[in-house]
Design a protein around this motif. Sequence first.
Motif, short mmCIF file in Angstrom:
data_model
loop_
_atom_site.label_atom_id
_atom_site.label_comp_id
_atom_site.label_asym_id
_atom_site.label_seq_id
_atom_site.Cartn_x
_atom_site.Cartn_y
_atom_site.Cartn_z
N TYR A 1 1.38 -2.03 -11.40
CA TYR A 1 0.71 -3.33 -11.38
C TYR A 1 -0.57 -3.28 -10.54
O TYR A 1 -1.61 -3.83 -10.94
CB TYR A 1 1.66 -4.40 -10.84
N LEU A 2 -0.51 -2.61 -9.40
CA LEU A 2 -1.71 -2.49 -8.56
C LEU A 2 -2.80 -1.70 -9.26
O LEU A 2 -3.99 -2.06 -9.21
CB LEU A 2 -1.35 -1.83 -7.22
N MET A 3 -2.41 -0.60 -9.93
CA MET A 3 -3.40 0.20 -10.64
C MET A 3 -3.99 -0.57 -11.82
O MET A 3 -5.20 -0.46 -12.10
CB MET A 3 -2.76 1.52 -11.10
N MET A 4 -3.15 -1.36 -12.49
CA MET A 4 -3.66 -2.21 -13.56
C MET A 4 -4.66 -3.22 -13.02
O MET A 4 -5.75 -3.41 -13.58
CB MET A 4 -2.49 -2.96 -14.22
N THR A 5 -4.30 -3.88 -11.94
CA THR A 5 -5.17 -4.89 -11.34
C THR A 5 -6.50 -4.27 -10.91
O THR A 5 -7.56 -4.91 -11.01
CB THR A 5 -4.48 -5.55 -10.14
N ALA A 6 -6.44 -3.00 -10.46
CA ALA A 6 -7.64 -2.30 -10.00
C ALA A 6 -8.48 -1.74 -11.15
O ALA A 6 -9.50 -1.10 -10.93
CB ALA A 6 -7.25 -1.18 -9.05
N ASN B 1 -3.96 -8.69 6.33
CA ASN B 1 -3.37 -9.84 5.66
C ASN B 1 -2.99 -9.58 4.20
O ASN B 1 -3.21 -10.41 3.32
CB ASN B 1 -4.31 -11.05 5.75
N LEU B 2 -2.41 -8.41 3.94
CA LEU B 2 -1.80 -8.18 2.63
C LEU B 2 -0.51 -9.01 2.55
O LEU B 2 0.18 -9.20 3.55
CB LEU B 2 -1.49 -6.71 2.42
N ARG B 3 -0.20 -9.47 1.36
CA ARG B 3 0.93 -10.40 1.21
C ARG B 3 1.80 -9.98 0.02
O ARG B 3 1.29 -9.65 -1.05
CB ARG B 3 0.39 -11.82 0.98
N THR B 4 3.12 -9.98 0.21
CA THR B 4 4.05 -9.71 -0.88
C THR B 4 5.24 -10.64 -0.78
O THR B 4 5.79 -10.86 0.31
CB THR B 4 4.55 -8.24 -0.87
N ALA B 5 5.65 -11.19 -1.92
CA ALA B 5 6.79 -12.09 -1.95
C ALA B 5 8.11 -11.35 -2.10
O ALA B 5 9.18 -11.96 -2.10
CB ALA B 5 6.63 -13.09 -3.09
N LEU B 6 8.08 -10.01 -2.23
CA LEU B 6 9.31 -9.24 -2.36
C LEU B 6 10.13 -9.34 -1.08
O LEU B 6 9.56 -9.26 0.02
CB LEU B 6 9.00 -7.78 -2.67
N PRO B 7 11.44 -9.47 -1.17
CA PRO B 7 12.27 -9.66 0.02
C PRO B 7 12.58 -8.34 0.73
O PRO B 7 12.71 -7.29 0.10
CB PRO B 7 13.55 -10.28 -0.54
N GLY B 8 12.68 -8.42 2.06
CA GLY B 8 13.16 -7.28 2.83
C GLY B 8 12.07 -6.34 3.28
O GLY B 8 11.11 -6.07 2.57
N ARG B 9 12.26 -5.80 4.48
CA ARG B 9 11.26 -4.87 5.03
C ARG B 9 11.21 -3.56 4.26
O ARG B 9 10.19 -2.87 4.26
CB ARG B 9 11.54 -4.63 6.53
N VAL C 1 -10.19 -5.16 -2.64
CA VAL C 1 -10.08 -6.52 -3.17
C VAL C 1 -8.97 -6.61 -4.21
O VAL C 1 -8.13 -7.53 -4.17
CB VAL C 1 -11.43 -6.96 -3.79
N HIS C 2 -8.94 -5.66 -5.14
CA HIS C 2 -7.92 -5.69 -6.18
C HIS C 2 -6.53 -5.34 -5.62
O HIS C 2 -5.51 -5.80 -6.15
CB HIS C 2 -8.29 -4.73 -7.32
N LEU C 3 -6.48 -4.54 -4.58
CA LEU C 3 -5.21 -4.23 -3.94
C LEU C 3 -4.57 -5.51 -3.40
O LEU C 3 -3.39 -5.78 -3.62
CB LEU C 3 -5.43 -3.23 -2.80
N ARG C 4 -5.37 -6.30 -2.71
CA ARG C 4 -4.88 -7.55 -2.13
C ARG C 4 -4.42 -8.51 -3.23
O ARG C 4 -3.36 -9.12 -3.15
CB ARG C 4 -6.01 -8.18 -1.32
N GLU C 5 -5.24 -8.62 -4.28
CA GLU C 5 -4.92 -9.52 -5.39
C GLU C 5 -3.64 -9.10 -6.10
O GLU C 5 -2.75 -9.92 -6.38
CB GLU C 5 -6.09 -9.54 -6.37
N GLY C 6 -3.53 -7.81 -6.40
CA GLY C 6 -2.37 -7.32 -7.14
C GLY C 6 -1.08 -7.50 -6.37
O GLY C 6 -0.06 -7.94 -6.93
#
Length: 460
Positions: free
Chosen positions: A129-134, A271-279, A300-305
Motif C-alpha cells: 500500500y505504501l509503495m502504491m501510494t508512492a 508524526n507518522l500515524r497508523t490505526a493498526l492496533p498494538g506496538r 509525503v506519500h509515506l505519511r499519507e499511505g
Amino acid sequence: MQLSDVRRVYFIGIGGIGMSAVARYFRSRGFEVMGYDKTATTLTRTLEAEGMQIHYTARPELLPAPAADLLVVYTPAIPTDFAELQRARAGGHTLMKRSQVLGLISEAMQCVGIAGTHGKTTTTTITTYLMMTAGLDPSAFLGGIARDFDGNYVHGDSDWVVVEADEYDRSFLTLHPEIAVILSTDPDHLDIYGDHEKMIETGYRAYARQIKAGGQLIVRYDIADQFTDLDSVLVSTFGIGRGDFCAHNIRVVDGAFEFDLREPDGHLIQNLRTALPGRHNVENAVAACAVTRLAGGDEVHLREGLANFHGIARRFETVYRTDELVIIDDYAHHPTELDATIRAARELYPDRTIRGVFQPHLYSRTQDFAPGFARALDRLDEAIIIPIYPAREAPIAGVTSQLVYGMMKNEKRRLLTDVQMLEVTAQLTDGVLLLLGAGNIDALVQRIVAQHTKTVHHGE
C-alpha cells in the motif's frame, strides 16, 4: 517449462490464500484457470465469479490431460497420497509447487520478499500500500485479504513485486529478492526443520544468502547478529527504540498510534500515524516504511499511505461492535502472536473484560508450543479452548486441546466443543471477545456474529 509456454493452469488446492493469489495472477493475464478444492468458501466462490472453473469433488479424472500449454500447480498442504496429485505425477503433467511458480514470476522483476515467523501478511500488505501510494505501482502476492485492495493479489504495472516469503516447506528459497525483510525467526514449523537452529540456518540464513548482489536486507535489530556474513548485501536494522530505521516517541492519539521515524542518515520523519492496533504493528509499519524509502518512496506519500491503510481481514479485525460488546477476529496461531493480540486488546480496551476463544492449529504445532500457548492464554480474563484444527495432519497420540488446557493456570478457563462454545459466546453481553486461530474458526466467527446481530435486531 517457461511461463511463456503456458495458457492453461490447474490448481490442486486453489482455495488456499497463497494459491488463490497466484491463480488470480494468471487469470488477470488472460489464462484459463481451473482447479480443485475440498470445500466451497467465500473465496472460492469469488474466484468462480472471476471466471475460474472449480470443482469440489475429489475425482482424479477431472484433471485435464497432459498438454504442452498446461501447468499443474499444487500446495504442500495437499497430502502426498491425494489422487489428483498422484495422477499428475504419474501422467506426464508439468507439475510445480506454488512456491516454484512464484519464483519464476518474480525472477525477472525487482522482488521485495518479506519473511518472518510473525507479521508477514501485515507487513507485506502495508508495504504494498505504501509503495502504491508512492507511485511505485508494484504487483503483490499477499497472505490475506487486504481491505484496501479487496483481495490477496495486486496487479501493478511496474517491475516491482512484493511477495510474502513463506518459511513453511522452505518455500521462500525459490525467491531472489532485491530487498528482503526478516521480521522474526522464532521457532515454528519444526515438523519441517527439525529444530530451531536448523530452521535459522537452512531457512532464514539460506533465504538471506539469495538476495541479489547489491541488494538490501532489512532485519529486526535483535536478530541481526544471525546475518552478519552476507557478501555484497547492505544490511539495515529496524525496530522500536533501536535500529537504523527506528520508531521513537510512540504515543496513542485519538485511538491510533503516532510515532517519529528516524532513518539511517539521522533524518527524522515526524508524526507518522497508523490505526493498526498494538506496538507490534508499529514495528511492522517501520519495516514497511524502510522498504518503501529504499525503493524510492518519498516522505509525503509515506505519511499519507500509512495514515490511510485499513488493514487485513482476520488480523485484529473488529467484526462486531456495540457500546457494550466488541468481537475481534485474529489469525494468531503461535504463542508470540497470541501474546501480541491479547496485549493489543488490553491497550485499546484497558477497562473491559478480555475474553478469548482459541482454536489450536495443527497437532505438531500444539505439541511443540503448548506451554507457550498456555502462558499467552493465561493473560485473558476468561479463556475457551476448542478442538485442534488438524489441516493436513494425522492425529498425534496424546496431543489434543487438553494439553494446552492442562498447562494453564487461569482459573476461568473452559475446554469446549465447537457447539458448546457457540452456545456460551451467544450469551455474552459485554467486554471484548477475541476469536483466535488459523484453522476454520473463521466460519465459526460468522456464526457468532450472526447470533449477536440477530439478538440486536430482535431486541429492536
